[in-house]
Write a protein that holds these residues in place. Structure first.
Motif, short mmCIF file in Angstrom:
data_model
loop_
_atom_site.label_atom_id
_atom_site.label_comp_id
_atom_site.label_asym_id
_atom_site.label_seq_id
_atom_site.Cartn_x
_atom_site.Cartn_y
_atom_site.Cartn_z
N VAL A 96 40.62 50.30 25.60
CA VAL A 96 39.56 49.29 25.52
C VAL A 96 39.94 48.06 26.34
CG1 VAL A 96 38.30 47.75 23.97
CG2 VAL A 96 38.78 50.10 23.26
N HIS A 97 41.19 47.65 26.20
CA HIS A 97 41.68 46.45 26.90
C HIS A 97 41.78 46.69 28.41
CE1 HIS A 97 43.80 42.75 27.56
NE2 HIS A 97 44.93 43.34 27.90
N LEU A 98 41.83 47.95 28.80
CA LEU A 98 41.96 48.34 30.20
C LEU A 98 40.90 47.67 31.08
CD1 LEU A 98 43.47 50.32 32.15
CD2 LEU A 98 41.67 51.98 31.63
N VAL A 99 39.71 47.48 30.54
CA VAL A 99 38.62 46.85 31.29
C VAL A 99 39.06 45.51 31.85
CG1 VAL A 99 36.31 45.82 31.07
CG2 VAL A 99 36.80 48.05 30.03
N HIS A 100 39.84 44.78 31.09
CA HIS A 100 40.32 43.47 31.53
C HIS A 100 41.32 43.60 32.68
CE1 HIS A 100 41.34 39.23 31.24
NE2 HIS A 100 42.62 39.54 31.14
N HIS A 101 42.11 44.65 32.65
CA HIS A 101 43.19 44.82 33.63
C HIS A 101 42.76 45.48 34.92
CE1 HIS A 101 47.06 43.50 31.84
NE2 HIS A 101 46.37 43.59 30.71
N THR A 102 41.60 46.12 34.94
CA THR A 102 41.20 46.83 36.15
C THR A 102 40.43 45.95 37.13
OG1 THR A 102 39.27 47.69 34.93
CG2 THR A 102 41.20 49.15 35.14
N ASP A 103 40.57 44.65 36.99
CA ASP A 103 40.02 43.73 37.99
C ASP A 103 41.04 43.61 39.12
OD1 ASP A 103 38.80 41.74 39.45
OD2 ASP A 103 38.17 40.60 37.70
N HIS A 104 40.64 43.97 40.31
CA HIS A 104 41.56 43.96 41.46
C HIS A 104 41.64 42.60 42.13
CE1 HIS A 104 42.01 48.45 41.73
NE2 HIS A 104 40.91 48.36 40.99
N LYS A 105 40.77 41.69 41.75
CA LYS A 105 40.76 40.35 42.33
C LYS A 105 40.62 39.35 41.19
CE LYS A 105 38.96 41.79 46.84
NZ LYS A 105 39.12 43.23 46.62
N VAL A 106 41.73 39.08 40.56
CA VAL A 106 41.73 38.22 39.38
C VAL A 106 41.38 36.78 39.77
CG1 VAL A 106 43.16 37.25 37.55
CG2 VAL A 106 43.39 39.67 38.16
N ASP A 107 40.35 36.27 39.14
CA ASP A 107 39.99 34.86 39.30
C ASP A 107 39.50 34.34 37.95
OD1 ASP A 107 37.33 35.65 39.01
OD2 ASP A 107 36.84 35.45 41.13
N THR A 108 38.98 33.13 37.93
CA THR A 108 38.64 32.51 36.64
C THR A 108 37.57 33.29 35.88
OG1 THR A 108 38.19 30.37 35.59
CG2 THR A 108 36.81 30.96 37.51
#
Length: 277
Positions: free
Chosen positions: A123-135
């Motif tokens: 479930v938390h994976l959704v947060h981590h699969t962003d390849h361009k982390v910004d605000t």
């Protein structure tokens, strides 16, 4: 301090919205001026799924907020909870400990458990699969995770025994800090390092978003860095070497699709890779 707590006891919904929107706007502009990484991307297109999940988080927390109020009122009325069992102390210390302990239960512990329990990790994976982390990545949480996070915060309010004014102060601080630590901003390294001894700094949290273990399983904190340092989950990494995402879910196109992200928790588990494997 009494004035501050009194304000947060009765903080209008419009003011909470201003904190959310104002924070995103401020860090959005700041990261455009002093970016850590020069992403070549359509910022609005990237933001769409993240802002969608921000909206679902707001809705879920709005409908469950009465549970926080009822639990907080019960704890105070019955003198229950960690900070109510301590000797009498100045108000500023009472507030500081309340926020500190809520940060442990609502952020650090929740985050740690999500990484250690396979079903919660998916479930938390959704947060981590962003390849361009910004605000905008700050509140990129699947609706199921929003419920999970709320449950840990509710547990914290019950065990810590915090009055609703401190709960609202904590939630406001938590919101601003998560926007700060995810923002794509380039802070001077010495300043970032100095801040990381007390609070979770941007570079400290970016390590957590590296695509390989053991870095992914580190730096779980949100406001205070004490919990990672105390429990041995603090790690450092040169920020220039950070690669965002999760190596076992490398498809950036799918990881940018709202529909795919909504389905992501229900895919088969794939063990993340440790560096050196």
């Amino acid at each position: 301090m009494e004035t501050i707590i009194s304000y947060f006891e009765n903080i209008p919904p419009a003011h909470r919205s201003m904190i959310l929107v104002g924070g995103i706007t401020f860090f959005w502009l700041l990261e455009s001026a002093v970016p850590l990484f020069s992403f070549k991307y359509n910022k609005w297109k990237h933001a769409f799924p993240n802002l969608f999940f921000t909206a679902t988080t707001i809705i879920i927390n709005f409908f469950l907020a009465f549970l926080l109020l009822k639990t907080s009122d019960w704890a105070v009325a019955n003198n229950f909870g960690l900070i109510n069992w301590l000797p009498e102390m100045p108000l500023w210390l009472y507030v500081l400990l309340g926020v500190l302990f809520l940060d442990f239960f609502g952020a650090y512990l929740a985050h740690l458990v999500e990484h250690k329990v396979i079903l919660l990790w998916m479930v938390h994976l959704v947060h981590h699969t962003d390849h361009k982390v910004d605000t905008t990545t700050a509140n990129r949480h699947h609706p199921i995770e929003s419920v999970i996070r709320f449950s840990f915060t509710l547990l914290g309010v019950f065990l810590v025994g915090t009055p609703i004014g401190i709960v609202m102060l904590y939630q406001s601080m938590s919101l601003v800090f998560t926007q700060l630590t995810h923002a794509n901003i380039k802070m001077p390294k010495k300043l970032d390092k100095a801040l990381s001894y007390v609070i979770v700094s941007p570079d400290m949290h970016k390590v957590h978003h590296h695509n390989l273990l053991p870095y992914t399983d580190s730096n779980y904190g949100n406001i205070f860095s004490i919990w990672d340092r105390l429990f041995g989950t603090y790690m450092e990494m040169d920020r220039e070497e950070i690669v965002y995402g999760v190596d076992t879910f490398p498809d950036e196109v799918k990881n940018s699709s709202l529909l795919e992200l909504l389905k992501q928790p229900f895919q088969g588990y794939r063990k993340p890779t440790n560096i050196g494997e």
